[in-house]
Design a protein around this motif. Structure first.
Motif, mmCIF file in Angstrom:
data_model
loop_
_atom_site.group_PDB
_atom_site.id
_atom_site.type_symbol
_atom_site.label_atom_id
_atom_site.label_comp_id
_atom_site.label_asym_id
_atom_site.label_seq_id
_atom_site.Cartn_x
_atom_site.Cartn_y
_atom_site.Cartn_z
ATOM 1 N N SER A 211 -1.791 1.385 -4.337
ATOM 2 C CA SER A 211 -0.463 1.755 -4.828
ATOM 3 C C SER A 211 -0.340 1.660 -6.343
ATOM 4 O O SER A 211 0.684 2.048 -6.900
ATOM 5 C CB SER A 211 0.607 0.875 -4.181
ATOM 6 N N ALA B 207 0.827 -1.207 0.000
ATOM 7 C CA ALA B 207 0.000 0.000 0.000
ATOM 8 C C ALA B 207 0.862 1.259 0.000
ATOM 9 O O ALA B 207 0.479 2.282 -0.572
ATOM 10 C CB ALA B 207 -0.938 0.000 1.205
ATOM 11 N N GLN B 208 2.027 1.185 0.631
ATOM 12 C CA GLN B 208 2.903 2.353 0.764
ATOM 13 C C GLN B 208 3.791 2.590 -0.446
ATOM 14 O O GLN B 208 4.233 3.701 -0.693
ATOM 15 C CB GLN B 208 3.792 2.198 1.999
ATOM 16 N N GLN B 209 4.091 1.526 -1.181
ATOM 17 C CA GLN B 209 5.025 1.668 -2.292
ATOM 18 C C GLN B 209 4.617 0.739 -3.427
ATOM 19 O O GLN B 209 4.497 -0.463 -3.242
ATOM 20 C CB GLN B 209 6.442 1.329 -1.836
ATOM 21 N N LYS B 210 4.444 1.308 -4.591
ATOM 22 C CA LYS B 210 4.059 0.523 -5.763
ATOM 23 C C LYS B 210 5.132 -0.503 -6.104
ATOM 24 O O LYS B 210 6.319 -0.216 -6.066
ATOM 25 C CB LYS B 210 3.847 1.443 -6.961
ATOM 26 N N SER C 126 -0.229 -1.191 -8.006
ATOM 27 C CA SER C 126 0.597 -2.364 -8.320
ATOM 28 C C SER C 126 -0.195 -3.367 -9.140
ATOM 29 O O SER C 126 -1.416 -3.460 -9.033
ATOM 30 C CB SER C 126 1.077 -3.018 -7.021
ATOM 31 N N SER D 207 -2.879 -3.283 -3.161
ATOM 32 C CA SER D 207 -2.379 -3.232 -4.529
ATOM 33 C C SER D 207 -3.083 -2.129 -5.320
ATOM 34 O O SER D 207 -2.441 -1.372 -6.054
ATOM 35 C CB SER D 207 -2.601 -4.590 -5.205
#
Length: 135
Positions: free
Chosen positions: A97, A62-65, A99, A94
């Motif tokens: 972010s 959630a914090q970083q793709k 992703s 997902s």
């Protein structure tokens, strides 16, 4: 190619080209019943639940793709699905972010070896698509 030791994959992914997991167990914080799971986590990571966040794949995602393609298979008859596994939490992370997650809920499958054996070839083929591609 690597199955999830979650924080390792999401934090140290320079040498990876794809990620996959079966019977997803990726949300470490805030979702576990006070049971064996809680004792296991505190045994490995200590009593401070804040420290667990760095091992929570859903929070990390959630914090970083993630630029890596992710495939997750989960059986809908898994006895741990709603209380512990919660693939919907990973799916929401997902989406937050941006992703690329392919979450496949497999009808009639539980947490058994037969579930893993039924879909392992799909995971190997998934990784094979991304191996040896230019970064």
């Amino acid at each position: 190619m690597k199955g999830f030791p979650e924080h390792d994959v999401l934090l140290n992914r320079d040498d990876l080209q794809s990620i996959s997991q079966r019977c997803v167990n990726l949300s470490r914080t805030g979702f576990w019943p006070e049971s064996v799971s809680l004792r296991i986590l505190s045994g490995y990571l200590g009593e401070n639940e804040t420290n667990w966040r760095q091992y929570d794949a859903s929070l990390l995602l959630a914090q970083q793709k993630s630029d890596l393609p992710i495939l997750v298979d989960q059986g809908d008859a898994d006895q741990f699905l709603t209380e512990q596994l919660k693939p919907d939490v990973l799916q929401a992370a997902s989406a937050a972010s941006g992703s690329a997650l392919e979450l496949r809920i497999q009808p009639g499958y539980d947490h058994s070896y037969y579930f893993i054996a039924s879909f392992i070839e799909d995971h190997l083929r998934f990784h094979a698509r991304y191996l040896n591609q230019e970064a």
